[in-house]
Design an enzyme around this catalytic site. Structure first.
Site, mmCIF file in Angstrom:
data_model
loop_
_atom_site.group_PDB
_atom_site.id
_atom_site.type_symbol
_atom_site.label_atom_id
_atom_site.label_comp_id
_atom_site.label_asym_id
_atom_site.label_seq_id
_atom_site.Cartn_x
_atom_site.Cartn_y
_atom_site.Cartn_z
ATOM 1 C CE1 TYR A 179 -27.345 38.634 0.751
ATOM 2 C CE2 TYR A 179 -26.877 37.147 2.323
ATOM 3 C CZ TYR A 179 -26.985 37.254 0.929
ATOM 4 O OH TYR A 179 -26.974 36.383 0.094
ATOM 5 C CB SER A 186 -27.268 31.544 -17.427
ATOM 6 O OG SER A 186 -28.092 31.823 -16.373
ATOM 7 C CB THR A 187 -26.012 35.695 -15.018
ATOM 8 O OG1 THR A 187 -26.651 34.925 -13.785
ATOM 9 C CG2 THR A 187 -26.648 35.532 -16.082
ATOM 10 N N GLY A 188 -23.270 35.301 -13.241
ATOM 11 C CA GLY A 188 -22.800 35.589 -11.960
ATOM 12 C C GLY A 188 -21.781 34.438 -11.503
ATOM 13 C CE1 TYR A 189 -18.347 35.075 -6.868
ATOM 14 C CE2 TYR A 189 -20.214 35.762 -5.946
ATOM 15 C CZ TYR A 189 -19.219 35.896 -5.954
ATOM 16 O OH TYR A 189 -18.284 36.613 -5.289
ATOM 17 C CG LEU A 249 -18.774 39.655 -7.070
ATOM 18 C CD1 LEU A 249 -19.804 39.290 -7.852
ATOM 19 C CD2 LEU A 249 -17.290 39.421 -7.270
ATOM 20 C CG ASP A 281 -38.874 26.044 -11.604
ATOM 21 O OD1 ASP A 281 -37.974 26.401 -11.100
ATOM 22 O OD2 ASP A 281 -40.001 25.718 -11.241
ATOM 23 C CB THR A 324 -24.629 39.147 -9.640
ATOM 24 O OG1 THR A 324 -25.395 39.075 -8.360
ATOM 25 C CG2 THR A 324 -23.141 38.819 -9.452
HETATM 26 N N1 LIG Z 1 -23.689 38.309 -5.813
HETATM 27 C C1 LIG Z 1 -23.197 38.500 -4.594
HETATM 28 O O1 LIG Z 1 -22.709 39.333 -4.182
HETATM 29 C C2 LIG Z 1 -23.203 37.177 -4.041
HETATM 30 C C3 LIG Z 1 -22.308 36.969 -2.814
HETATM 31 C C4 LIG Z 1 -21.935 35.837 -2.528
HETATM 32 C C5 LIG Z 1 -22.850 34.597 -2.593
HETATM 33 N N2 LIG Z 1 -24.046 34.797 -3.536
HETATM 34 C C6 LIG Z 1 -24.584 33.626 -3.893
HETATM 35 O O2 LIG Z 1 -24.437 33.102 -5.118
HETATM 36 C C7 LIG Z 1 -25.471 32.617 -5.623
HETATM 37 C C8 LIG Z 1 -25.637 32.791 -7.150
HETATM 38 O O3 LIG Z 1 -25.850 34.203 -6.960
HETATM 39 P P1 LIG Z 1 -25.635 35.257 -8.345
HETATM 40 O O4 LIG Z 1 -25.119 36.567 -7.562
HETATM 41 O O5 LIG Z 1 -24.292 34.871 -9.221
HETATM 42 O O6 LIG Z 1 -26.792 35.358 -9.007
HETATM 43 P P2 LIG Z 1 -27.216 35.636 -10.800
HETATM 44 O O7 LIG Z 1 -28.413 36.402 -10.536
HETATM 45 O O8 LIG Z 1 -26.045 35.960 -11.377
HETATM 46 O O9 LIG Z 1 -27.412 33.804 -11.115
HETATM 47 C C9 LIG Z 1 -28.600 33.214 -10.662
HETATM 48 C C10 LIG Z 1 -28.711 31.999 -11.827
HETATM 49 O O10 LIG Z 1 -29.737 31.546 -11.281
HETATM 50 C C11 LIG Z 1 -30.516 30.746 -12.459
HETATM 51 N N3 LIG Z 1 -32.022 30.557 -11.853
HETATM 52 C C12 LIG Z 1 -32.737 31.659 -11.350
HETATM 53 N N4 LIG Z 1 -33.952 31.047 -10.842
HETATM 54 C C13 LIG Z 1 -33.831 29.746 -11.613
HETATM 55 C C14 LIG Z 1 -34.706 28.770 -11.734
HETATM 56 N N5 LIG Z 1 -35.913 28.661 -11.311
HETATM 57 N N6 LIG Z 1 -34.489 27.671 -12.413
HETATM 58 C C15 LIG Z 1 -33.199 27.544 -12.977
HETATM 59 N N7 LIG Z 1 -32.266 28.463 -13.035
HETATM 60 C C16 LIG Z 1 -32.606 29.561 -12.282
HETATM 61 C C17 LIG Z 1 -30.146 32.185 -13.360
HETATM 62 O O11 LIG Z 1 -30.532 31.499 -14.666
HETATM 63 C C18 LIG Z 1 -28.724 32.477 -13.092
HETATM 64 O O12 LIG Z 1 -27.983 31.394 -13.914
HETATM 65 C C19 LIG Z 1 -26.718 32.711 -4.961
HETATM 66 O O13 LIG Z 1 -26.691 31.865 -3.823
HETATM 67 C C20 LIG Z 1 -26.146 34.008 -4.001
HETATM 68 O O14 LIG Z 1 -26.719 33.938 -3.025
HETATM 69 C C21 LIG Z 1 -23.882 35.948 -4.160
#
Ligand SMILES: NC(=O)c1ccc[n+]([C@@H]2O[C@H](COP(=O)([O-])OP(=O)(O)OC[C@H]3O[C@@H](n4cnc5c(N)ncnc54)[C@H](O)[C@@H]3O)[C@@H](O)[C@H]2O)c1
Length: 392
Positions: free
Chosen positions: A235, A50-53, A273, A111, A275
């Protein structure tokens, strides 16, 4: 209601439906502009969609390759008096756009760590898709209830071994100051691995394989951040880094357990980035404000959608993957190369309360932060009376 951002610390507690829709539409436009992407996934499960990556992965699979997508997320629905979460509105917008383009899209809101949600996803795949040929694991969560023991684990963001004093930027108080982070206990390290390590990714893959819903040659990837010396103490070599190391173990275990299906599992390392997940990590707002400055000047700045397009196009479905010694896909080279890191380090050493706004691109960081919640987006009328009751 008229919806203006309500920022509390590192989170914004509301979201704008039209702004979230605009931001989803922008990512879709970016992917469509890339033209024919060639061979790719057909039926995709995105865990954390739903968000981010994860959202960017879903958009790339659907609008880049025409794939059917089943999403899993954990978002709050709106009420008459309170907006839904950004991920709620993003998902609603994604569903509308997918329907207009004749693309299958279903989302399970619950969940992902639970067995019930896994069973629901399997039933949905059996009913609608038969099998999936790509599983994206993109969860970021502060806690996880282990479905086997029923115990709830909380993750922590702490150094390992010794305390660490560093600069940080307090987004609330607009202050650059020193912070000392105390080292994690063994329990805290263990708990963080339970939440953000590879156990749940493995359980998903086992459940999908046991149910016969993984296609032969299915690909799967989980996202990590590795970073460099500046972020290692908080990190890469900290509690969250220990959890991410466990993803490497899980990737090898998934490959080993599902050789009959020729499952390809990789950890993918992406760039830092803004998020919802990264803004909660101490030091990251300062680090990201500096890398935005340096990488925009270098012309190498990328957001979620550019990173994920590259991951699909070069690594998952392309023949130019950058693989490291641990078999990880690396999409973070433009951030972690020595020349770029040296520029960031120089700014880091120089940055003070007085020069922070000129040395960094905090304006860019803050814009991206607000955008995560559908705010500060051109063309959206933030004075308009807006109905928060959007569904999918
Ligand atoms: N943001 C960064 O800079 C970055 C960089 C490299 C890697 N990552 C990795 O990418 C992955 C995603 O991170 P992001 O930054 O896109 O995060 P985000 O917070 O934007 O997205 C998290 C997602 O997980 C879902 N979620 C959380 N708990 C949940 C649950 N219990 N059940 C179902 N869905 C659940 C949320 O609804 C959302 O869709 C992570 O593993 C993060 O470590 C992030």
């Amino acid at each position: 209601m008229v919806i203006k951002p309500k920022v509390r610390g590192f989170i914004c507690t509301n979201a704008h439906p039209a702004g979230c829709a605009a931001s989803v539409a922008e990512q879709i436009r970016y992917i469509k502009k890339q033209g024919d992407l060639g061979k790719g996934p057909k039926n995709v499960l995105v865990i954390g969609s739903s968000t981010g990556y994860g959202l960017a992965s879903r958009i790339t699979a659907a609008f880049g390759y025409g794939a059917k997508t089943l999403g899993v997320c954990f978002e709050k629905a709106p009420t008459e008096r309170k907006t839904g979460t950004a991920g709620w509105y993003n998902t609603a917008a994604f569903h509308r756009e997918a329907a207009e383009s004749g693309l299958y899209a279903q989302t399970l809101n619950g969940d992902a760590f639970s067995d019930e949600l896994k069973d629901e996803a399997i039933a949905k795949i059996k009913a609608d898709l038969g099998q999936v040929d790509l599983v994206i694991y993109s969860l970021a969560s502060p806690r996880r209830t282990d479905p086997v023991s029923g115990e709830t684990f909380k993750s922590t963001l702490k150094p390992v071994g010794q305390s660490y004093t560093t600069k940080t930027y307090d987004t609330d108080k607009d202050k650059v100051h020193d912070v000392t982070l105390e080292p994690a206990s063994d329990d805290e390290i263990y708990n963080t691995i339970k939440v953000m390590g590879g156990e749940d990714w493995e359980r998903w893959m086992d459940a999908l394989a046991d149910a016969g819903v993984l296609a032969e040659g299915c690909k799967t990837t989980a996202y990590t951040y590795i970073g460099k010396a500046l972020t290692w103490p908080i990190y890469g070599q900290a509690t969250i880094g220990k959890a991410k190391e466990d993803l490497d173990r899980a990737a090898a275990a998934i490959i080993g357990k599902h050789t009959d299906l020729l499952v390809e599992a990789h950890v993918s390392s992406l760039k830092a980035l803004v998020t919802q997940a990264s803004s909660a990590i101490p030091v990251m707002p300062l680090y990201i404000s500096l890398i935005y400055k340096v990488m925009k000047e270098e012309g190498t700045h990328e957001g979620c959608i550019e990173q994920i397009y590259g991951l699909f196009n070069q690594c998952l479905y392309g023949d130019t993957p950058t693989l490291d010694e641990a078999n990880r896909f690396r999409m973070d080279g433009k951030e972690t190369n020595d020349a770029t890191q040296a520029k960031i380090q120089a700014l880091w050493d120089e940055v003070t309360q007085e020069n922070f706004h000129t040395l960094s691109d905090y304006a860019g960081y803050h814009h991206e932060f607000l955008k995560l919640f559908g705010f500060d987006i051109e063309g959206v009328d933030y004075d308009a009376d807006t109905d928060p009751m959007v569904s999918w």
